[in-house]
Design a protein around this motif. Structure first.
Motif, mmCIF file in Angstrom:
data_model
loop_
_atom_site.group_PDB
_atom_site.id
_atom_site.type_symbol
_atom_site.label_atom_id
_atom_site.label_comp_id
_atom_site.label_asym_id
_atom_site.label_seq_id
_atom_site.Cartn_x
_atom_site.Cartn_y
_atom_site.Cartn_z
ATOM 1 N N TYR A 284 -11.721 50.514 2.933
ATOM 2 C CA TYR A 284 -11.850 49.181 3.547
ATOM 3 C C TYR A 284 -12.588 48.230 2.613
ATOM 4 O O TYR A 284 -12.143 47.098 2.374
ATOM 5 N N MET A 285 -13.719 48.677 2.080
ATOM 6 C CA MET A 285 -14.526 47.798 1.221
ATOM 7 C C MET A 285 -13.808 47.451 -0.074
ATOM 8 O O MET A 285 -13.877 46.310 -0.543
ATOM 9 N N LEU A 286 -13.099 48.425 -0.645
ATOM 10 C CA LEU A 286 -12.400 48.161 -1.902
ATOM 11 C C LEU A 286 -11.239 47.199 -1.716
ATOM 12 O O LEU A 286 -10.995 46.335 -2.564
ATOM 13 N N ARG A 287 -10.502 47.338 -0.592
ATOM 14 C CA ARG A 287 -9.398 46.403 -0.365
ATOM 15 C C ARG A 287 -9.927 44.988 -0.170
ATOM 16 O O ARG A 287 -9.367 44.020 -0.702
ATOM 17 N N LYS A 288 -10.992 44.866 0.583
ATOM 18 C CA LYS A 288 -11.571 43.534 0.804
ATOM 19 C C LYS A 288 -12.085 42.950 -0.503
ATOM 20 O O LYS A 288 -11.916 41.753 -0.774
ATOM 21 N N ARG A 289 -12.680 43.779 -1.327
ATOM 22 C CA ARG A 289 -13.175 43.303 -2.619
ATOM 23 C C ARG A 289 -12.028 42.957 -3.552
ATOM 24 O O ARG A 289 -12.128 42.003 -4.333
ATOM 25 N N ALA A 290 -10.940 43.728 -3.488
ATOM 26 C CA ALA A 290 -9.777 43.423 -4.325
ATOM 27 C C ALA A 290 -9.165 42.081 -3.962
ATOM 28 O O ALA A 290 -8.555 41.416 -4.816
ATOM 29 N N LEU A 291 -9.336 41.664 -2.713
ATOM 30 C CA LEU A 291 -8.850 40.359 -2.261
ATOM 31 C C LEU A 291 -9.889 39.263 -2.459
ATOM 32 O O LEU A 291 -9.738 38.180 -1.903
ATOM 33 N N TYR A 292 -10.950 39.558 -3.233
ATOM 34 C CA TYR A 292 -12.027 38.603 -3.495
ATOM 35 C C TYR A 292 -12.690 38.150 -2.208
ATOM 36 O O TYR A 292 -13.056 36.987 -2.058
ATOM 37 N N ASN A 293 -12.788 39.092 -1.261
ATOM 38 C CA ASN A 293 -13.431 38.864 0.042
ATOM 39 C C ASN A 293 -12.762 37.752 0.844
ATOM 40 O O ASN A 293 -13.388 37.186 1.746
ATOM 41 N N ASP A 294 -11.544 37.449 0.536
ATOM 42 C CA ASP A 294 -10.773 36.431 1.257
ATOM 43 C C ASP A 294 -9.747 37.154 2.138
ATOM 44 O O ASP A 294 -8.641 37.464 1.698
ATOM 45 N N MET A 295 -10.135 37.421 3.370
ATOM 46 C CA MET A 295 -9.266 38.174 4.267
ATOM 47 C C MET A 295 -8.057 37.384 4.731
ATOM 48 O O MET A 295 -7.145 37.946 5.339
ATOM 49 N N SER A 296 -8.018 36.099 4.467
ATOM 50 C CA SER A 296 -6.819 35.329 4.794
ATOM 51 C C SER A 296 -5.643 35.744 3.923
ATOM 52 O O SER A 296 -4.486 35.466 4.247
ATOM 53 N N ARG A 297 -5.919 36.428 2.812
ATOM 54 C CA ARG A 297 -4.867 36.903 1.913
ATOM 55 C C ARG A 297 -4.394 38.303 2.279
ATOM 56 O O ARG A 297 -3.494 38.833 1.631
ATOM 57 N N TYR A 298 -5.010 38.898 3.297
ATOM 58 C CA TYR A 298 -4.702 40.289 3.617
ATOM 59 C C TYR A 298 -3.307 40.434 4.217
ATOM 60 O O TYR A 298 -2.894 39.669 5.087
ATOM 61 N N VAL A 299 -2.599 41.441 3.725
ATOM 62 C CA VAL A 299 -1.309 41.858 4.269
ATOM 63 C C VAL A 299 -1.348 43.377 4.374
ATOM 64 O O VAL A 299 -1.899 44.052 3.494
ATOM 65 N N CYS A 300 -0.802 43.909 5.420
ATOM 66 C CA CYS A 300 -0.837 45.348 5.636
ATOM 67 C C CYS A 300 -0.236 46.081 4.433
ATOM 68 O O CYS A 300 0.862 45.751 3.978
ATOM 69 N N CYS A 301 -0.976 47.066 3.931
ATOM 70 C CA CYS A 301 -0.559 47.868 2.768
ATOM 71 C C CYS A 301 -0.239 46.994 1.560
ATOM 72 O O CYS A 301 0.619 47.340 0.738
ATOM 73 N N ALA A 302 -0.931 45.839 1.486
ATOM 74 C CA ALA A 302 -0.820 44.926 0.338
ATOM 75 C C ALA A 302 0.600 44.438 0.101
ATOM 76 O O ALA A 302 0.940 44.002 -1.002
ATOM 77 N N GLY A 303 1.451 44.513 1.114
ATOM 78 C CA GLY A 303 2.812 44.021 0.988
ATOM 79 C C GLY A 303 3.782 44.986 0.354
ATOM 80 O O GLY A 303 4.902 44.590 0.017
ATOM 81 N N TYR A 304 3.411 46.257 0.188
ATOM 82 C CA TYR A 304 4.265 47.223 -0.503
ATOM 83 C C TYR A 304 5.088 48.091 0.447
ATOM 84 O O TYR A 304 5.834 48.948 -0.025
ATOM 85 N N LEU A 305 4.971 47.897 1.761
ATOM 86 C CA LEU A 305 5.735 48.677 2.735
ATOM 87 C C LEU A 305 6.561 47.739 3.600
ATOM 88 O O LEU A 305 6.239 46.548 3.750
ATOM 89 N N PRO A 306 7.639 48.243 4.225
ATOM 90 C CA PRO A 306 8.479 47.375 5.057
ATOM 91 C C PRO A 306 7.736 46.755 6.233
ATOM 92 O O PRO A 306 8.111 45.679 6.709
ATOM 93 N N CYS A 307 6.680 47.428 6.724
ATOM 94 C CA CYS A 307 5.941 46.889 7.869
ATOM 95 C C CYS A 307 4.977 45.783 7.481
ATOM 96 O O CYS A 307 4.363 45.148 8.355
ATOM 97 N N SER A 308 4.809 45.543 6.200
ATOM 98 C CA SER A 308 3.846 44.545 5.748
ATOM 99 C C SER A 308 4.232 43.155 6.236
ATOM 100 O O SER A 308 5.388 42.746 6.156
ATOM 101 N N GLY A 309 3.217 42.441 6.750
ATOM 102 C CA GLY A 309 3.437 41.097 7.254
ATOM 103 C C GLY A 309 3.999 41.027 8.659
ATOM 104 O O GLY A 309 4.224 39.928 9.168
#
Length: 252
Positions: free
Chosen positions: A47-72
Motif C-alpha cells: 500500500y505504501m509503495l503504491r501510494k509513494r509511486a504515485l507521488y502521494n497523489d491518490m487521484s492518479r490511482y487506478v486498480c492494478c496500475a491499469g495493467y488488468l482488464p478490471c482497471s478503472g
C-alpha cells in the motif's frame, strides 16, 4: 488495457536500458530492516509503495496500475484509498507486480537475467506444488499428498521471501528517485559520441574524420596552413632576392 497491448508493453520493456539500483540478491544488505518489514507485513508495504509511486497523489490511482482488464472499473475515483486497501489484501501478488511495472515504465528499467531467474523459479515452484496437489487429490496417494504439502510449504516460503526482496527493491529505487541516497550527479552536456544513435555500430567522430595521406576523397578539409603572410619558407631559395635585382652581369 487489452491482451495485445499488454504483450506489446512487455516487448517494449525488453529494450529498456536502465537497471534497478539494487538487484534482488542485494536487497537484504541494501536495506535489511525494510526487507524484514516487507516479509512480515507485505500488504501494508505494498500500500505504501503504491501510494509513494504515485507521488502521494491518490487521484492518479487506478486498480492494478491499469495493467488488468478490471482497471478503472472498480470505482477508484470515488474512494481510491479503500480500493487500494482491497487490492493489496485480495490481490497482493498483482499489487506488487503492478507497482513494479509502474516503476519500470516510468524510469525505463529492465529486469536483469538474475532477477528473472529468481522470479521464474518462484512461479515454477508454485506450479509444481499445485500439480502435485491435484495428483494427490485424484489418486489419493498419501506419499504424493505429503510431497505436495512439502512443496506447498516450500513454495510459500520462497514466495514470501522473493516478494519481500522485490518490494525492498522498489523502495530503494524510489529512495534514489527522491534523492534520499545522496545528491544526484550534476548534469553535463554529453559529447558528440555519446549523443549518437543507439543503432550505430560505431559512433561518429567529433569533428572531421581522420585524414588520409593519399587518395583523400573530395570534401575533406585541406591541411592546416601556417598563420600570417607571407607563409613560412616563402620565397623559395632559387628565387632571386629583392636586394640582388638586377642580377649580376646584367648590362643596359
Amino acid at each position: 488495457m487489452g491482451l495485445d497491448d499488454q504483450v506489446e508493453k512487455m516487448e517494449i520493456r525488453k529494450n529498456y536500458r536502465n537497471v534497478w539500483h539494487t538487484n534482488l540478491l542485494s536487497t537484504i544488505s541494501a536495506d535489511t530492516p525494510y526487507c524484514l518489514f516487507s516479509l512480515f507485513c507485505g500488504p501494508c508495504v505494498s500500500y505504501m509503495l503504491r501510494k509513494r509511486a504515485l507521488y502521494n497523489d491518490m487521484s492518479r490511482y487506478v486498480c492494478c496500475a491499469g495493467y488488468l482488464p478490471c482497471s478503472g472499473k472498480c470505482g477508484e475515483s470515488k474512494c481510491p484509498e479503500l480500493c487500494l486497501c482491497t487490492e493489496v489484501v485480495c490481490c497482493f501478488c498483482n499489487s506488487v507486480a503492478s507497482t513494479r511495472f509502474l516503476l519500470q515504465d516510468e524510469f525505463n528499467i529492465q529486469t536483469t537475467q538474475c532477477d528473472n531467474c529468481i522470479i521464474g523459479f518462484m512461479f515454477c515452484l508454485q506450479q509444481l506444488a499445485c500439480i502435485c496437489s491435484l495428483v494427490a487429490c485424484i489418486t489419493g496417494n498419501d506419499e504424493i499428498g505429503d510431497l505436495a504439502q512439502m512443496l506447498t510449504c516450500l513454495s510459500d516460503l520462497v514466495y514470501c521471501t522473493v516478494c519481500a526482496c522485490i518490494q525492498t527493491q522498489h523502495k530503494v529505487e524510489m529512495d534514489k528517485r527522491d534523492g534520499k541516497l545522496g545528491p544526484q550527479p550534476a548534469m553535463a552536456v554529453p559529447s558528440v559520441q555519446q549523443m549518437s544513435r543507439i543503432d550505430q555500430p560505431v559512433p561518429p567522430y567529433a569533428g572531421y574524420a581522420p585524414q588520409q595521406t593519399y587518395g583523400q576523397p573530395y570534401g575533406y578539409p585541406p591541411p592546416p596552413q601556417a598563420q600570417g603572410y607571407p607563409p613560412a619558407g616563402y620565397p623559395p631559395p632559387a628565387y632571386p632576392q629583392p636586394h640582388a635585382y638586377p642580377p649580376p652581369g646584367y648590362s643596359r
